[in-house]
Design a protein around this motif. Sequence first.
Motif, short mmCIF file in Angstrom:
data_model
loop_
_atom_site.label_atom_id
_atom_site.label_comp_id
_atom_site.label_asym_id
_atom_site.label_seq_id
_atom_site.Cartn_x
_atom_site.Cartn_y
_atom_site.Cartn_z
N VAL A 155 -8.07 6.49 -6.90
CA VAL A 155 -9.33 7.22 -6.71
C VAL A 155 -9.12 8.40 -5.75
O VAL A 155 -9.74 9.46 -5.92
CB VAL A 155 -10.45 6.27 -6.24
CG1 VAL A 155 -11.66 7.05 -5.72
CG2 VAL A 155 -10.87 5.35 -7.38
N GLU A 156 -8.22 8.25 -4.79
CA GLU A 156 -7.91 9.39 -3.91
C GLU A 156 -7.45 10.59 -4.75
O GLU A 156 -7.91 11.72 -4.55
CB GLU A 156 -6.82 9.01 -2.90
CG GLU A 156 -6.47 10.16 -1.97
CD GLU A 156 -5.35 9.81 -0.99
OE1 GLU A 156 -4.50 8.97 -1.34
OE2 GLU A 156 -5.34 10.38 0.11
N THR B 194 -6.72 0.85 -6.48
CA THR B 194 -7.90 1.70 -6.71
C THR B 194 -7.99 2.76 -5.62
O THR B 194 -8.31 3.92 -5.91
CB THR B 194 -9.17 0.83 -6.75
OG1 THR B 194 -9.00 -0.18 -7.75
CG2 THR B 194 -10.40 1.67 -7.10
N SER B 195 -7.70 2.39 -4.39
CA SER B 195 -7.71 3.38 -3.30
C SER B 195 -6.76 4.53 -3.60
O SER B 195 -7.12 5.71 -3.45
CB SER B 195 -7.30 2.72 -1.98
OG SER B 195 -8.23 1.76 -1.60
N ALA B 196 -5.54 4.16 -4.00
CA ALA B 196 -4.53 5.20 -4.25
C ALA B 196 -4.93 6.10 -5.42
O ALA B 196 -4.78 7.33 -5.34
CB ALA B 196 -3.18 4.52 -4.53
N TRP C 25 -18.11 -0.02 -6.20
CA TRP C 25 -17.46 1.28 -6.51
C TRP C 25 -18.24 2.05 -7.55
O TRP C 25 -18.28 3.28 -7.52
CB TRP C 25 -16.02 1.04 -6.97
CG TRP C 25 -15.13 0.51 -5.88
CD1 TRP C 25 -15.30 0.66 -4.53
CD2 TRP C 25 -13.93 -0.26 -6.04
NE1 TRP C 25 -14.28 0.03 -3.84
CE2 TRP C 25 -13.43 -0.54 -4.74
CE3 TRP C 25 -13.23 -0.76 -7.14
CZ2 TRP C 25 -12.26 -1.28 -4.54
CZ3 TRP C 25 -12.07 -1.49 -6.95
CH2 TRP C 25 -11.59 -1.74 -5.65
N PRO D 102 0.80 -1.23 0.00
CA PRO D 102 0.00 0.00 0.00
C PRO D 102 0.83 1.28 0.00
O PRO D 102 0.52 2.22 -0.74
CB PRO D 102 -0.83 -0.12 1.30
CG PRO D 102 -0.86 -1.57 1.60
CD PRO D 102 0.42 -2.14 1.10
N LYS E 242 0.81 4.01 -3.01
CA LYS E 242 0.37 5.39 -2.76
C LYS E 242 1.41 6.41 -3.23
O LYS E 242 1.08 7.39 -3.92
CB LYS E 242 0.08 5.57 -1.27
CG LYS E 242 -0.55 6.91 -0.89
CD LYS E 242 -0.93 6.87 0.59
CE LYS E 242 -1.23 8.26 1.14
NZ LYS E 242 -2.36 8.92 0.51
N PHE F 242 -7.76 -3.51 -4.59
CA PHE F 242 -8.19 -2.54 -3.56
C PHE F 242 -7.12 -1.47 -3.34
O PHE F 242 -7.41 -0.26 -3.30
CB PHE F 242 -8.48 -3.27 -2.25
CG PHE F 242 -8.80 -2.34 -1.11
CD1 PHE F 242 -10.08 -1.83 -0.94
CD2 PHE F 242 -7.80 -1.92 -0.24
CE1 PHE F 242 -10.37 -0.94 0.08
CE2 PHE F 242 -8.09 -1.03 0.79
CZ PHE F 242 -9.37 -0.54 0.94
N ILE F 243 -5.88 -1.94 -3.20
CA ILE F 243 -4.76 -1.02 -2.91
C ILE F 243 -4.59 0.01 -4.02
O ILE F 243 -4.51 1.22 -3.78
CB ILE F 243 -3.46 -1.83 -2.69
CG1 ILE F 243 -3.53 -2.59 -1.36
CG2 ILE F 243 -2.23 -0.93 -2.76
CD1 ILE F 243 -2.48 -3.68 -1.21
N ASP G 194 -6.35 -8.10 -3.09
CA ASP G 194 -5.85 -6.97 -2.29
C ASP G 194 -5.23 -5.90 -3.19
O ASP G 194 -5.39 -4.70 -2.96
CB ASP G 194 -4.79 -7.44 -1.28
CG ASP G 194 -5.36 -8.37 -0.22
OD1 ASP G 194 -6.48 -8.90 -0.42
OD2 ASP G 194 -4.69 -8.58 0.81
#
Lengths: 79, 246
Positions: free
Chosen positions: B126-127, B122-124, B169, B59, B63, B119-120, B116
């Motif tokens: 989409v932020e 897409t989180s980074a 999402w 992660p 990021k 998720f990792i 995982d």
Amino acid sequence: MNDKLVTVLADVFGLRREQIVPQLTKDDVGNWDSLKQMDLVVSLEREFGVELEIADIITMTSVEKINRILKAKGVDLEA
Amino acid sequence: MKLDGAVSLITGGSKGLGLAIAHRLRAEGARVIVADIDNVALEALPDVFDRRSLDVTQPDEAKSTVEAIAAMYGRIDVLVNNAGVIYSEPLVNLMNPDGMMHSYDRFRQCLRVNLDSVFIMTSAVVEQMVLRRTKGVVINISSISARGNEGQTAYSAAKAAVNAMTVTWSKELGRLGIRCNAVAPGFVDTPSTRAALNETIIKHIEGLTPLRRLGRAEEIAQAVVAAIANDFLNGTILDVNGGVTI
């Protein structure tokens, strides 16, 4: 080779009947994996009316071994 | 979305299916950033791609890499979550009496790489899309195995979960103008497919497929581009499998 056994093996592994010989092992058959082994067990139990133990199932990795195990279960493969 | 000029990040894009997608995006005029853990394959890519070494299961690394890309280009328009590894192991393996049951460690590892990671990443990304008010698109590469494929407990579970996240999402992010879709290939002729399946099984699959052949990586890439381009496509799992059912 017992005709019924040849039919079972050909059906389970998708082989031609002439390919089923006693020397055939799992290494010779591309799709002889754990799932096919389960199919094989079900077919053998249904066709020959036997119940196979887990030790038998694990050992059945060649036609020769299948022959030997079925005979030990009292199946008359000469019939 | 117009792909011409779109800043597009693809994971696992240095070979196989990912590389085909990267080339297709580039051909459509996108600015393509390829992120991959395979540095040797990255080095072999042409200079038209911005190449980034990245382990998508980490992660913090994800990021910082995504932040650097967004800072350099001003935004990220497209994320294609392609990185993953096909993994086959039945729950019970009768051919391995010393380790008959599916290893929990290998189950977890498969989920880490194939679930995982999605998720990792897409989180980074989409932020950054939210912070920069980018109406972007996330494309997840799923699989026909998401329907449950014998011999693939962990891989099927991972891809089914990817489908569920895709739909989730699409509902959560749609109001921000961010779309999320998945492309679910059937059996595609790539080196990883050839490594995972022997010739007998490939012939069997071809026989089961109405089109009587494996898919081509370019055909999956074509579907990815279509899913990015269509501005009303959201929350869709697009099957590209020649009509095969499992």
